[in-house]
Design a protein around this motif. Structure first.
Motif, PDB file in Angstrom:
ATOM      1  N   LEU A  98      -4.549  -7.346   4.818  1.00  0.00           N
ATOM      2  CA  LEU A  98      -3.236  -6.705   4.761  1.00  0.00           C
ATOM      3  C   LEU A  98      -3.055  -5.949   3.443  1.00  0.00           C
ATOM      4  O   LEU A  98      -2.565  -4.811   3.423  1.00  0.00           O
ATOM      5  N   VAL A  99      -3.468  -6.562   2.334  1.00  0.00           N
ATOM      6  CA  VAL A  99      -3.369  -5.899   1.031  1.00  0.00           C
ATOM      7  C   VAL A  99      -4.245  -4.648   1.013  1.00  0.00           C
ATOM      8  O   VAL A  99      -3.836  -3.591   0.511  1.00  0.00           O
ATOM      9  N   VAL A 100      -5.441  -4.748   1.588  1.00  0.00           N
ATOM     10  CA  VAL A 100      -6.382  -3.627   1.573  1.00  0.00           C
ATOM     11  C   VAL A 100      -5.860  -2.446   2.389  1.00  0.00           C
ATOM     12  O   VAL A 100      -5.924  -1.292   1.938  1.00  0.00           O
ATOM     13  N   ILE A 101      -5.347  -2.694   3.581  1.00  0.00           N
ATOM     14  CA  ILE A 101      -4.915  -1.566   4.414  1.00  0.00           C
ATOM     15  C   ILE A 101      -3.716  -0.841   3.810  1.00  0.00           C
ATOM     16  O   ILE A 101      -3.535   0.364   4.015  1.00  0.00           O
ATOM     17  N   VAL A 102      -2.909  -1.574   3.041  1.00  0.00           N
ATOM     18  CA  VAL A 102      -1.764  -0.947   2.369  1.00  0.00           C
ATOM     19  C   VAL A 102      -2.208  -0.231   1.099  1.00  0.00           C
ATOM     20  O   VAL A 102      -1.809   0.910   0.831  1.00  0.00           O
ATOM     21  N   ALA A 103      -3.062  -0.888   0.307  1.00  0.00           N
ATOM     22  CA  ALA A 103      -3.506  -0.306  -0.961  1.00  0.00           C
ATOM     23  C   ALA A 103      -4.285   0.991  -0.753  1.00  0.00           C
ATOM     24  O   ALA A 103      -4.198   1.913  -1.570  1.00  0.00           O
TER      25      ALA A 103
END
Length: 295
Positions: free
Chosen positions: A234-239
């Protein structure tokens, strides 16, 4: 009188001999063809490899065949962004800029986004196949159903990712750092539908992996990693500005549909099914317990 007593005792203890029809009838005659299909069975490696290859090819073909409705996709992205601002959860741009300022971290996330999505999912499927064959088919059905319903989302709701929005100052981290990090950016962008961000299958697949690992792994550290994996995704797809938070919600809804479909077909969630399939359950009388014959 004595003879009557003996006859009565013999009638109580004698076991009637099975008829020829009963002897020849398979023990599984009462199970219908549909019931046999819905019973877990030992997976076959050649069939599973073929099924996964064909399914992924079909998924990619359909996903990329969806018309790239740029104007509609950008309009939907604007609506999503305004809605998140209204809800007070529009932090994607701040996360995108903050992580992009740490070069080694964002490059790692680019490669994470491009590779682990496939590697971990295939790894979990292989682990299920080898260690939990009785649960494999139900778990696989949940994954495939999740992916199938996602295709409807791509068709019915085209959505541009944040990095393609105009005037919002999102950073396309793959382009900015010139990394091979996504088939939706850079030199590989023509191989993937640019406007299929809703729902996020990075979340759908990673959450499937995480829940399966948490439910079935024995080692505590493995169960913890299982839960952390979708959170990190989740953090990766947003970042990397590839998705909004709400795309992740869409992925979760698709996964809920997938597990529901699996439950309705097998009558149980995957982790509640037997770990292994009994090889004796072949539907033949020779593999079941025969009725005792009278002497």
């Amino acid at each position: 009188m004595g003879e009557s007593t003996v006859n009565t005792q013999e009638s109580r203890t004698a076991t009637p001999s099975p008829t020829p029809d009963e002897t020849a009838r398979p023990a599984t005659d009462e199970r219908t063809g549909l019931q046999r299909l819905r019973s877990p069975r030992r997976p076959r490696i050649w069939f599973e490899i073929l099924l996964i290859a064909v399914s992924y090819y079909t998924y990619s073909l359909i996903r990329n065949a969806v018309p790239e409705q740029k104007a509609k996709a950008l309009s939907n992205a604007d609506w999503i962004w305004r809605t998140e601002q209204t809800l007070g959860i529009a932090v994607e741009r701040s996360v995108n800029h903050a992580v992009d300022s740490v070069t080694w971290l964002i490059i790692g996330m680019n490669y994470y986004y491009a590779t682990l999505h496939f590697i971990v999912t295939i790894g979990v499927l292989v682990w299920l196949f080898r260690s939990h064959p009785g649960r494999y088919a139900a778990a696989r059905l949940a994954l495939f159903s999740t992916t199938l319903v996602a295709l409807l989302g791509y068709y019915l709701y085209p959505l541009a990712p944040p990095r393609l929005m105009t005037g919002q100052d999102f950073i396309d981290t793959v382009v900015h750092h010139e990394t091979w990090g996504s088939m939706a950016s850079g030199n590989l962008k023509n191989m993937s539908n640019q406007y299929a961000a809703m729902p996020s299958m990075h979340i759908g697949w990673s959450l499937w992996c995480g829940l399966i690992i948490f439910a079935l792994a024995k080692a505590p550290w493995a169960r913890v990693l299982g839960l952390l994996y979708p959170v990190a995704t989740l953090v990766v797809i947003v970042a990397t500005a590839n998705h909004f938070w709400l795309d992740a919600v869409g992925g979760m809804i698709c996964l809920a549909f997938g597990f529901t479909a699996s439950y309705l077909w097998y009558g149980s969630l995957p982790h509640r099914l037997p770990r292994r399939v009994d090889p004796r359950r072949t539907g033949r009388l020779s593999a079941t317990r025969r009725p005792a014959r009278s002497g």
